[in-house]
Design an enzyme around this catalytic site. Structure first.
Site, PDB file in Angstrom:
ATOM      1  N   ALA A  41       0.836  -1.198   0.000  1.00 29.38           N
ATOM      2  CA  ALA A  41       0.000   0.000   0.000  1.00 29.38           C
ATOM      3  C   ALA A  41       0.877   1.258   0.000  1.00 29.38           C
ATOM      4  CB  ALA A  41      -0.925  -0.006   1.208  1.00 29.38           C
ATOM      5  N   PRO A  42       0.353   2.383  -0.482  1.00 31.76           N
ATOM      6  CA  PRO A  42       1.123   3.626  -0.596  1.00 31.76           C
ATOM      7  C   PRO A  42       0.968   4.515   0.635  1.00 31.76           C
ATOM      8  CG  PRO A  42      -0.968   3.924  -1.668  1.00 31.76           C
ATOM      9  CD  PRO A  42      -0.995   2.525  -1.085  1.00 31.76           C
ATOM     10  N   TRP A  43       1.653   5.650   0.596  1.00 34.39           N
ATOM     11  CA  TRP A  43       1.610   6.561   1.740  1.00 34.39           C
ATOM     12  C   TRP A  43       0.610   7.704   1.601  1.00 34.39           C
ATOM     13  CZ3 TRP A  43       2.730  11.032  -0.626  1.00 34.39           C
ATOM     14  CH2 TRP A  43       3.756  11.105  -1.574  1.00 34.39           C
ATOM     15  N   GLU A  88       4.495  13.119 -13.355  1.00 37.07           N
ATOM     16  CA  GLU A  88       3.632  13.304 -12.190  1.00 37.07           C
ATOM     17  C   GLU A  88       4.356  14.085 -11.097  1.00 37.07           C
ATOM     18  OE1 GLU A  88       0.457  10.538  -9.802  1.00 37.07           O
ATOM     19  OE2 GLU A  88       2.449   9.674 -10.162  1.00 37.07           O
ATOM     20  N   SER A 110       4.223   4.102  -7.332  1.00 39.58           N
ATOM     21  CA  SER A 110       4.787   4.806  -8.483  1.00 39.58           C
ATOM     22  C   SER A 110       4.943   3.871  -9.670  1.00 39.58           C
ATOM     23  CB  SER A 110       6.152   5.392  -8.118  1.00 39.58           C
ATOM     24  OG  SER A 110       7.085   4.338  -7.898  1.00 39.58           O
ATOM     25  N   GLU A 112      -1.844  -0.433  -9.548  1.00 42.30           N
ATOM     26  CA  GLU A 112      -2.487   0.887  -9.595  1.00 42.30           C
ATOM     27  C   GLU A 112      -1.379   1.898  -9.382  1.00 42.30           C
ATOM     28  OE1 GLU A 112      -3.575   4.174  -9.258  1.00 42.30           O
ATOM     29  OE2 GLU A 112      -4.412   3.842  -7.254  1.00 42.30           O
ATOM     30  N   LYS A 157       1.942  -4.913   3.252  1.00 41.52           N
ATOM     31  CA  LYS A 157       3.005  -4.028   3.718  1.00 41.52           C
ATOM     32  C   LYS A 157       2.605  -2.572   3.490  1.00 41.52           C
ATOM     33  CE  LYS A 157       6.735  -2.444   1.680  1.00 41.52           C
ATOM     34  NZ  LYS A 157       6.866  -1.069   2.297  1.00 41.52           N
ATOM     35  N   PRO A 158       2.534  -1.777   4.560  1.00 46.05           N
ATOM     36  CA  PRO A 158       2.319  -0.344   4.377  1.00 46.05           C
ATOM     37  C   PRO A 158       3.608   0.334   3.936  1.00 46.05           C
ATOM     38  CG  PRO A 158       2.619  -0.816   6.694  1.00 46.05           C
ATOM     39  CD  PRO A 158       2.656  -2.145   5.980  1.00 46.05           C
ATOM     40  N   CYS A 212      -3.411  10.083  -7.225  1.00 46.24           N
ATOM     41  CA  CYS A 212      -3.161   9.736  -8.631  1.00 46.24           C
ATOM     42  C   CYS A 212      -4.245  10.257  -9.552  1.00 46.24           C
ATOM     43  CB  CYS A 212      -3.044   8.224  -8.794  1.00 46.24           C
ATOM     44  SG  CYS A 212      -1.686   7.489  -7.875  1.00 46.24           S
TER      45      CYS A 212
END
Length: 478
Positions: free
Chosen positions: A152-154, A381, A230, A251, A178-179, A285
């Protein structure tokens, strides 16, 4: 006087554990720039333990009836509501987000999404049985894939954790999640909540950095790897997964075009677009980052957008008048600052373009005009509170500019002309096209992109299907 840091731990096989080798990393509150906790820096032994636990738990979880898995997910949703203030506090320390907006904009959709997938758990359907060859009946089984390695992302640590675990568990899979190394606090709390509902090993959390994530994806146990992150990270995951022919769900980044035609209600569009561009410090995003405006209203629109940016505030989590908090980490602040510092001479900063304060990682709402299609800030981005503005002449040029990037996650069209909106929705090469709005999401509709934005869908029945596999069973009638 120094303050003792809170100690976060992995959650493996129903218990909280330190990293096997004792390594930790500091976790920093981006609103203050100060460490508030330590988290495990997990290595091979930790990944092995989590995968072993998930694999051991899989057969029994798979074999539970859909109704039983639904009941578990509904209990998890109820627990999220009951412990909402704890989740908010953890997320605010993680991210520095405004407390009020985290309460109103994240907790309700998260709970709703878990409940949606609780319902989806009872929709594991195949096609009806049939005889496609004389004397033989065929049926189709839809089954869970097995152990899922999820990263997962931040930017939305809590919500993206929900998007990962809810469809996976609903379909009968077990999870190792995993965070991000910068935002583990809320995910560790989620592990406590889920662990009180599901059998040990069904849901596991390991903290760590990109090397930890790489070890998860490369591990022989998972049947599927899922990441929100990313493009660079997504490519790395796909390469690693390919060596073992794992399923991959990606994603990744976005560079959403916002196409504004001359018949648009400018005041309404500016209000909505500025919020959709600056919300969560633009760390989304799908953020409305790349505005394309028909030339006849370009100057008026740009001036109004610059004023909206100047009227938008960033600040500390307990300030009820701010729209967004800090960027997540010093590297992200450096990235956003770098884009502005490298602007070409023909670009004009209409608003913002600078850091706010010296404490934490705050950046001003920023609008940049005068840009060309091949400029770096158009093609790449930023992931910050920066909205760019370009001018176009007609539909054809609008489509050319909108589609002329490597990302293809989300887009929006602003016009009163229904036929034009329908034409644009057909030709825009993005996984989502909003019309006269930008950024609303609902659990029932899919979220996911094309091109460098990845593949696979989050949310919706399509997202649920991604966590299943199809089996043909043929039986003789003789």
């Amino acid at each position: 006087m120094s303050t003792e840091l809170r100690r976060l731990r992995n959650y493996i096989a129903g218990e909280f554990r330190d990293a096997a080798d004792g390594r930790t990393t500091d976790v920093v509150n981006p609103a203050t720039g100060e460490a508030y906790a330590t988290a495990p820096l997990s290595g091979q032994a930790d990944v092995d333990a989590a995968m072993e636990a998930a694999a051991a738990a899989f057969p029994a979880w798979r074999d539970q009836t859909p109704a039983e898995r639904q009941k578990a997910l509904l209990k998890i949703a109820d627990a999220f509501e009951e412990r909402a203030e704890e989740l908010i506090a953890a997320e605010v320390e993680n991210t520095g987000k405004p407390i009020g907006l985290t309460r109103s904009e994240e907790i309700p959709p998260m709970v709703d999404q878990i409940r949606f997938f609780a319902g989806a758990a009872r929709m594991l359907e195949g096609r009806s049985a049939g005889e496609y060859m004389e004397g033989l009946t065929s049926i189709v089984r839809r089954e869970p894939v097995g152990v899922c390695a999820q990263v997962a992302p931040w930017n939305y640590p809590m919500m993206m954790a929900v998007w990962k675990f809810a469809p996976a568990l609903a379909a009968g899979n077990t999870v190792v999640l995993k965070p991000s190394d910068t935002t583990p606090a809320s995910t560790v709390l989620i592990a406590e909540i889920i662990g009180s509902v599901v059998p040990e090993g069904v849901f596991n959390v390991i903290c760590g950095d990109r090397d930890t994530g790489r070890l998860m994806v490369e591990h022989k146990t998972p049947a599927m790897a899922s990441i929100t992150g990313s493009v660079r990270a997504g490519i790395s995951v796909a390469e690693s997964a390919a060596k073992d022919v794992k399923r991959v769900h990606l994603e990744l980044g976005g560079k959403a075009p916002v196409v504004v035609f001359e018949d648009t209600d400018i005041a309404k569009a500016v209000e909505d677009i500025s919020v959709a561009g600056f919300f969560n410090a633009g760390q989304d995003c799908t953020a409305a980052t790349r505005v394309l405006v028909q030339e006849s209203i370009h100057d008026e629109f740009t001036a109004a957008l610059a004023k909206a940016a100047a009227d938008t505030r960033t600040g500390m989590p307990d300030d009820e008048d701010v729209l967004y908090g800090p960027l997540n980490n010093p590297n992200q602040l450096k990235q956003v600052t770098g884009f502005i510092e490298r602007l070409p001479a023909h670009a004009k900063v209409e608003a913002g373009g600078h850091r706010v304060g010296e404490k934490g990682y705050f950046y001003a709402p920023t609008v940049v005009s005068g840009l060309k299609q091949d400029d770096e800030i158009i093609q790449n981005e930023v992931f910050g509170p920066v909205i760019t503005v370009q001018s176009f002449t007609d539909e054809a040029q609008a489509v050319e500019y909108a589609n002329g990037v490597e990302y293809a996650l989300a887009s929006s069209v602003w016009t009163k002309d229904h036929a034009r909106a329908m034409r644009m929705s057909k030709v825009l090469d993005f996984g989502c096209v909003w019309i006269n709005t930008h950024i609303p999401l609902v659990a029932e509709m899919p979220h996911g992109g094309f091109k460098h934005s990845g593949y696979g869908k989050d949310l919706s029945g399509y997202g649920f299907d991604d966590y299943t596999r199809i089996k043909h069973v043929m039986t003789s009638l003789g």
